[in-house]
Enzyme design. Structure first.
Site, mmCIF file in Angstrom:
data_model
loop_
_atom_site.group_PDB
_atom_site.id
_atom_site.type_symbol
_atom_site.label_atom_id
_atom_site.label_comp_id
_atom_site.label_asym_id
_atom_site.label_seq_id
_atom_site.Cartn_x
_atom_site.Cartn_y
_atom_site.Cartn_z
ATOM 1 N N CYS A 101 35.475 0.171 8.084
ATOM 2 C CA CYS A 101 34.787 0.444 6.957
ATOM 3 C C CYS A 101 35.418 -0.064 5.559
ATOM 4 C CB CYS A 101 34.678 2.055 6.645
ATOM 5 S SG CYS A 101 33.819 2.693 5.431
ATOM 6 N N CYS A 160 38.715 5.033 1.582
ATOM 7 C CA CYS A 160 39.136 6.405 1.371
ATOM 8 C C CYS A 160 40.560 6.700 1.809
ATOM 9 C CB CYS A 160 38.092 7.440 1.464
ATOM 10 S SG CYS A 160 36.480 7.117 1.073
ATOM 11 N N CYS A 183 40.809 8.987 5.172
ATOM 12 C CA CYS A 183 40.063 8.885 6.328
ATOM 13 C C CYS A 183 40.524 7.763 7.300
ATOM 14 C CB CYS A 183 38.530 8.354 5.857
ATOM 15 S SG CYS A 183 37.498 8.076 7.199
ATOM 16 N N CYS A 192 26.536 11.680 16.479
ATOM 17 C CA CYS A 192 27.040 10.950 15.099
ATOM 18 C C CYS A 192 27.364 9.882 15.546
ATOM 19 C CB CYS A 192 28.502 11.900 15.029
ATOM 20 S SG CYS A 192 29.349 11.231 13.457
ATOM 21 N N SER A 198 24.888 9.764 5.553
ATOM 22 C CA SER A 198 25.946 10.129 4.705
ATOM 23 C C SER A 198 26.475 8.953 3.784
ATOM 24 C CB SER A 198 26.965 10.815 5.608
ATOM 25 O OG SER A 198 28.062 11.176 4.809
ATOM 26 N N GLU A 246 33.096 4.238 17.786
ATOM 27 C CA GLU A 246 32.971 5.302 18.533
ATOM 28 C C GLU A 246 31.576 6.138 18.109
ATOM 29 O OE1 GLU A 246 37.358 6.262 19.544
ATOM 30 O OE2 GLU A 246 36.827 6.867 17.280
ATOM 31 N N GLU A 300 30.224 2.580 6.360
ATOM 32 C CA GLU A 300 29.339 3.220 5.226
ATOM 33 C C GLU A 300 28.149 2.650 5.367
ATOM 34 O OE1 GLU A 300 29.528 5.286 2.618
ATOM 35 O OE2 GLU A 300 27.485 4.437 2.225
ATOM 36 N N CYS A 305 35.339 14.658 11.696
ATOM 37 C CA CYS A 305 35.172 13.852 10.557
ATOM 38 C C CYS A 305 36.248 13.104 10.230
ATOM 39 C CB CYS A 305 34.798 14.736 9.531
ATOM 40 S SG CYS A 305 33.348 15.719 10.006
#
Ligand code: SAH
Length: 394
Positions: A151, A155, A158, A144, A240, A131, A207, A386
């Site tokens: 990923c 985490c 997330c 974004c 990031s 996305e 990431e 986020c």
């Protein structure tokens, strides 16, 4: 089981009770993509201008056409071969197949904030889903983008991290998300009239530092002057990361002054080990030092991301500790803190901080001289904020 008292915390707890009291699903950290995945089609955005020429020549086509194709892609934002009238009709299909293969198909676009936030679900050549989210603000447009399908950083708060890593995205696939956003804006498909993209943030799925080469390729394509690339300013690009220390150091040496955002979320190792599992490899101290080194080398202010989780990481003492940790590297304005109100994700029991606790957190950081902002929660209702990107087809 003995009860222990944590000197930082006012709360008593069982010695082997995790700091994050809710039972969290712990997933392994995954650095490498699974073996045996096919490679996406080769696109001109994957290649330097020289290599684009070579590629055409290998296909028995004239190399000089590469620049025309690049102009259609990056400058005119044309994707319909019928509009590429400067290419000979007899060769057009071959030229387009050679350097502009279709990389992804939009399956769904959802809008929020009166059409100024748009989330697009993309299907890649092998069925992988990713996305991207376009956000229009007065005076700027930010896109974004995702850098991996899924990923591997695990985490627990997330949604992407909870789904695991499917594969790395190619440079072309990363760039195409930006070009598609640029096209939609140029064609007046986004509320607010025709426009241009001013900022790209690598804050979608994945990431970026675990897919370093492809991400750096994308940064170069975004900043290469038109028609070789999109001609954006590196200052408008933010990468990031959870804190892959060797990669942060490598990025500092690239000579491209992108903004670095570090997803810290806790100033102490005990809590960060659980919230951001990469911390079991590189500790808070090493990670913040790498961020400071980045600021020192590039003269770009680093952004510390901190998702505010009620009762988990939002205590006043943690704000003080965060301020002290950051200030231990000097107070020359090398850093600012961006607090993110926690966005809801499936299966997570955690919630956003109480507004009063959030205000106190900001106040304490500012009292220590740290510039602090609170991020808006654009796109929440379309799961576009986020940590909410999970890319399902339903
Ligand atoms: N993997 C990179 C890029 C993703 S950026 C990184 O972690 O930095 C996405 C940002 O949103 C990160 O700062 C991430 O920690 C944060 N985030 C993840 N889940 C969130 C949630 N549920 N609410 C608010 N922020 C979240």
């Amino acid at each position: 089981m003995p009860l222990t008292h944590d000197s930082w915390d006012t709360r008593w707890r069982w010695e082997d009770e995790p700091v994050v009291s809710e039972s969290i699903k712990t997933l392994p950290l995954v650095f490498e993509e699974p073996k045996g995945r096919g490679k996406p089609p080769r696109h001109l955005a994957d290649l330097t201008p020289e290599d684009r020429k070579t590629r055409l020549e290998e296909l028995g086509l004239p190399g000089f056409r590469a620049r025309q194709l690049s102009t259609h892609y990056f400058s005119r934002l044309v994707d319909d071969p019928g509009q590429m009238t400067d290419l000979p009709a007899g060769q057009r299909a071959e030229l387009v197949a050679g350097l502009l293969p279709n990389l992804m198909t939009a399956l769904k676009t959802q809008q929020a904030d009166k059409g100024t936030t748009r989330k697009t679900l993309w299907k890649l050549f092998d069925g992988a889903l990713v996305e991207s989210v376009l956000m229009r603000y007065p005076g700027r447009v930010t896109i974004c983008v995702s850098s991996q399908a899924g990923c591997g950083m695990a985490c627990p708060f997330c949604a992407t991290g909870q789904g695991g890593l499917q594969r790395n995205m190619s440079t072309g696939e990363i760039v195409e998300q930006v070009v598609a956003g640029a096209r939609a804006l140029a064609r007046d498909e986004v509320a607010g009239g025709p426009g241009r993209i001013s900022n790209v943030v690598f804050m979608g799925m994945g990431e970026p530092m675990a897919n370093y080469k492809a991400v750096m390729g994308a940064v170069r394509r975004l900043t290469d002057p038109a028609p070789d690339g999109l001609g954006m300013s590196a200052r408008g690009i933010t990468v990031s990361t959870v804190g892959l220390v060797p990669r942060i150091n490598q990025l500092a040496e690239e000579g491209i002054p992108v903004t670095l955002a570090l997803s810290l979320h806790a100033p102490d190792d005990e809590l960060r080990d659980e919230l951001v599992p990469i911390n079991t490899r590189w500790k808070v101290g090493e990670t913040v030092e790498a961020a400071w080194n980045y600021a020192k080398t590039t003269k770009r202010r680093v952004s510390i991301e901190y998702a505010m989780m009620r009762g988990i990481n939002d205590q006043a003492w943690r704000a003080d500790l965060l301020g002290d940790v950051l200030n231990s590297y000097g107070d020359w304005g090398w850093v600012h803190v961006n607090l993110i109100p926690l966005n809801p994700t499936p299966g997570s029991k955690w919630t956003a901080s109480d507004p009063a606790d959030e205000r106190e957190f900001v106040r304490r950081l500012e009292a220590k001289g740290i510039p602090t902002t609170v991020r808006d929660t654009r796109g929440r209702e379309i799961d576009g904020a986020c940590g909410q990107l999970a890319a399902h087809e339903d």
